[in-house]
Design a protein around this motif. Structure first.
Motif, mmCIF file in Angstrom:
data_model
loop_
_atom_site.group_PDB
_atom_site.id
_atom_site.type_symbol
_atom_site.label_atom_id
_atom_site.label_comp_id
_atom_site.label_asym_id
_atom_site.label_seq_id
_atom_site.Cartn_x
_atom_site.Cartn_y
_atom_site.Cartn_z
ATOM 1 N N THR A 1 -4.546 -3.667 -7.255
ATOM 2 C CA THR A 1 -6.021 -4.386 -6.406
ATOM 3 C C THR A 1 -6.374 -3.545 -5.634
ATOM 4 O O THR A 1 -6.323 -2.217 -4.989
ATOM 5 C CB THR A 1 -5.735 -4.832 -5.361
ATOM 6 O OG1 THR A 1 -4.526 -4.363 -4.633
ATOM 7 C CG2 THR A 1 -4.590 -6.569 -5.975
ATOM 8 N N GLU A 2 -8.171 -3.776 -5.053
ATOM 9 C CA GLU A 2 -8.856 -2.892 -4.471
ATOM 10 C C GLU A 2 -7.904 -2.932 -3.004
ATOM 11 O O GLU A 2 -7.367 -4.239 -2.221
ATOM 12 C CB GLU A 2 -10.134 -3.665 -3.953
ATOM 13 C CG GLU A 2 -11.335 -2.010 -3.283
ATOM 14 C CD GLU A 2 -12.107 -3.243 -3.454
ATOM 15 O OE1 GLU A 2 -13.548 -3.051 -3.607
ATOM 16 O OE2 GLU A 2 -13.025 -4.263 -2.698
ATOM 17 N N ASN B 1 -8.644 -1.766 0.695
ATOM 18 C CA ASN B 1 -9.340 -0.857 2.415
ATOM 19 C C ASN B 1 -9.275 -0.082 3.162
ATOM 20 O O ASN B 1 -8.196 0.112 3.647
ATOM 21 C CB ASN B 1 -9.577 -2.131 3.212
ATOM 22 C CG ASN B 1 -10.780 -2.247 4.081
ATOM 23 O OD1 ASN B 1 -10.641 -1.021 4.537
ATOM 24 N ND2 ASN B 1 -11.987 -3.028 4.518
ATOM 25 N N ASN C 1 -13.686 1.193 0.913
ATOM 26 C CA ASN C 1 -12.676 0.391 -0.232
ATOM 27 C C ASN C 1 -12.934 1.373 -1.439
ATOM 28 O O ASN C 1 -13.382 3.016 -1.729
ATOM 29 C CB ASN C 1 -13.249 -0.631 -0.757
ATOM 30 C CG ASN C 1 -13.176 -1.055 0.085
ATOM 31 O OD1 ASN C 1 -12.852 -1.510 1.898
ATOM 32 N ND2 ASN C 1 -14.056 -2.216 0.212
ATOM 33 N N ILE C 2 -11.450 1.433 -1.761
ATOM 34 C CA ILE C 2 -11.410 2.407 -3.221
ATOM 35 C C ILE C 2 -10.458 1.418 -4.053
ATOM 36 O O ILE C 2 -9.954 0.379 -3.909
ATOM 37 C CB ILE C 2 -9.810 3.505 -3.124
ATOM 38 C CG1 ILE C 2 -9.622 4.040 -4.453
ATOM 39 C CG2 ILE C 2 -8.346 2.753 -2.385
ATOM 40 C CD1 ILE C 2 -8.450 5.879 -3.593
ATOM 41 N N PRO C 3 -11.661 1.300 -5.623
ATOM 42 C CA PRO C 3 -11.273 0.245 -6.564
ATOM 43 C C PRO C 3 -9.322 0.733 -6.892
ATOM 44 O O PRO C 3 -8.623 1.365 -7.295
ATOM 45 C CB PRO C 3 -12.323 0.671 -7.461
ATOM 46 C CG PRO C 3 -12.584 1.736 -7.202
ATOM 47 C CD PRO C 3 -11.807 2.116 -5.799
ATOM 48 N N SER C 4 -9.497 -0.469 -7.327
ATOM 49 C CA SER C 4 -8.338 -0.910 -8.352
ATOM 50 C C SER C 4 -8.319 0.253 -9.409
ATOM 51 O O SER C 4 -9.169 0.409 -10.753
ATOM 52 C CB SER C 4 -8.010 -1.771 -8.974
ATOM 53 O OG SER C 4 -6.489 -1.663 -9.756
ATOM 54 N N ASP D 1 -17.579 9.595 -1.613
ATOM 55 C CA ASP D 1 -17.580 8.443 -0.904
ATOM 56 C C ASP D 1 -16.752 8.728 1.076
ATOM 57 O O ASP D 1 -17.169 8.147 1.539
ATOM 58 C CB ASP D 1 -15.691 7.433 -1.224
ATOM 59 C CG ASP D 1 -16.067 7.715 -2.628
ATOM 60 O OD1 ASP D 1 -16.287 6.745 -3.143
ATOM 61 O OD2 ASP D 1 -15.135 8.371 -3.095
ATOM 62 N N ASN E 1 -5.580 5.663 -6.415
ATOM 63 C CA ASN E 1 -5.119 4.462 -6.560
ATOM 64 C C ASN E 1 -4.933 3.418 -7.706
ATOM 65 O O ASN E 1 -5.070 3.119 -8.355
ATOM 66 C CB ASN E 1 -6.777 2.638 -5.922
ATOM 67 C CG ASN E 1 -6.117 1.570 -5.590
ATOM 68 O OD1 ASN E 1 -4.608 1.412 -5.641
ATOM 69 N ND2 ASN E 1 -6.715 0.542 -5.457
ATOM 70 N N GLY F 1 -8.520 3.580 -9.459
ATOM 71 C CA GLY F 1 -9.818 4.192 -8.743
ATOM 72 C C GLY F 1 -10.053 4.955 -7.797
ATOM 73 O O GLY F 1 -8.221 5.607 -7.763
ATOM 74 N N SER G 1 0.758 -0.962 -0.131
ATOM 75 C CA SER G 1 -0.408 0.002 -0.223
ATOM 76 C C SER G 1 1.020 1.051 0.105
ATOM 77 O O SER G 1 0.098 2.363 -0.066
ATOM 78 C CB SER G 1 -1.106 -0.017 1.273
ATOM 79 O OG SER G 1 -0.137 0.128 2.771
#
Length: 438
Positions: free
Chosen positions: A53-54, A56, A76-79, A99, A49, A81, A22
């Motif tokens: 991968t997504e 948390n 969560n923040i998407p891949s 969000d 991001n 995204g 991360s």
């Protein structure tokens, strides 16, 4: 017992891997510190991001350095995204769902924002305590990361720009940024009658120029060429000249950096210019803004050398960027690099920015000697195109080198840590098995 230790080793490796994954993945991507056209209170911040991968964000924190702004993240923040944080309510950015809603405000005079993960490790930061580098409080154009630089936290190199769009690009790919109407002059177009022999880097910024130096009358004329134009209403408006460029920099000199680093400015005009009030800003580490003093005269088609002892600007060896601004805070030129070779300068050449071992402070860059030097004949259209292409290539090159370097470094460290833990676990298991047999 053996299974327990193997399971424990796996868990430790996983915990060590998680922060590494991360670390450079989530970045502060866009900041609407000025609010929107509806209200200056409608501030928002966007995260991006850059991983596959997504992620948390529960337990993550976005805060200002003085902690007057403190946002506990969740969700969560998407891949590849975005994650949009809106101030006070979900009406800050119309028609786009937030969000996360937060309370607190950003100072128009600047802030230092810090993003930490659920372990308290710093993932990204945007240090603008001395003032926002980009964005416009009048037009409400946001401050956004350049679209070609996405994940650069590992090296510290961060480039920002003012969005092309009023209101920015919430939850969308960042714009190409405002392209300044600047003329990029390559060194084969420079006009110099003779190069200066000096190589001193401790000379005052006001004392270095080309041998084609301006006379006192020319310098006096230059002061008026910064330029006083009379409008129809008989009010005077200052128009600052174009064709002023960052021409050569030395980030990693031989000897002490704090004494031998320097930045060189070139005046491609056929008249002298007083750069008093102009500013140079860097973007990495303890960022510094240097305002040129009243005696900063630069002759026609000549150079001005600014040593670090005067500017106090630190050029980071592992990547940095510089912006040159006129007194109206308009960016007239910029340069970025990802890594600086030892005792090589970064300079303009007919092929763009290049590293070279022949240093030419206060003189024509060595790469230009094989080219005919003629007066620049540049149309507005070709100048703008050249400027945009050169700047895009420069930033893209820096980003590519960074993105290639950072993941390899992170993965290597993770592999070494995992290997060490595995070896220790194997040794423990071996001795326990031996003891149980006895």
């Amino acid at each position: 017992m053996k299974k327990c230790f193997l399971l424990l080793s796996f868990c430790i490796c996983f915990l060590l891997l998680q922060p590494a994954i991360s670390l450079a993945a989530v970045i502060i991507n866009e900041i609407a510190w000025m609010g929107t056209t509806n209200s200056s209170n409608d501030e928002w911040i966007e995260l991006f991001n850059n991983s596959e991968t997504e992620i948390n964000l529960n337990g993550w924190l976005l805060k200002s350095s003085d902690e007057k702004l403190k946002i506990n993240l969740k969700g969560n923040i998407p891949s590849q995204g975005f994650f949009l944080l809106e101030r006070t309510d979900d009406q800050t950015v119309p028609n786009i769902k937030a969000d996360l809603i937060y309370k607190g405000s950003l100072s128009n005079n600047g802030e230092a924002l810090i993003l930490t993960d659920n372990n308290g490790a710093i993932v990204d930061q945007a240090d603008f305590q001395d003032g926002w580098l980009s964005g416009d409080n009048k037009t409400k154009q946001t401050m956004e990361r350049t679209s070609s630089v996405k994940s650069v936290s590992d090296t510290g190199l961060t480039l920002w720009q003012s969005s092309q769009n009023v209101g920015g690009t919430p939850k969308e790919t960042n714009s190409q940024g405002i392209i300044n109407n600047q003329k990029l002059i390559t060194n084969d177009q420079l006009v110099m009658s003779e190069a200066l022999p000096t190589t001193s880097t401790s000379t005052s910024a006001s004392s270095v120029s080309s041998s084609a130096s301006a006379s006192t009358s020319e310098i006096t004329e230059a002061a008026s060429l910064q330029i006083t134009a009379t409008t129809n209403s008989s009010q005077k408006q200052i128009v600052y000249p174009k064709n002023i460029f960052i021409n050569e920099i030395l980030p990693a000199p031989e000897g002490p950096d704090d004494k031998n680093e320097w930045v060189e400015i070139f005046n491609a005009n056929d008249f002298a210019v007083n750069l008093a009030g102009w500013q140079i800003k860097d973007v990495v580490g303890a960022t510094k803004t240097y305002t040129l003093p009243n005696n900063s005269q630069i002759p026609a088609n000549g150079f001005l050398l600014i040593p670090r002892t005067d500017s106090k600007i630190t050029l980071q060896n592992n990547g940095d960027g510089l912006g040159l601004f006129n007194p109206k805070s308009e960016m007239v030129d910029q340069v970025a690099y990802s890594s600086a070779p030892n005792n090589q300068s970064y300079s303009h050449s007919p092929n763009g920015w290049v590293w070279g071992s022949i240093l030419t402070p206060g003189a024509v860059n060595k790469a230009s000697e094989n080219y005919k030097q003629t007066s620049p004949i540049i149309t507005e259209q070709t100048a703008t195109a050249a400027s945009q292409a050169a700047m895009s290539n420069n930033i893209a090159s820096a980003a590519a080198q960074i993105n290639n370097f950072a993941p390899r470094t992170s993965h290597l460290l993770t592999f070494v840590l995992g290997l060490i833990i595995a070896l220790i676990s194997a040794i423990i298991v071996f001795f326990l098995r031996k003891k149980s047999k006895n």
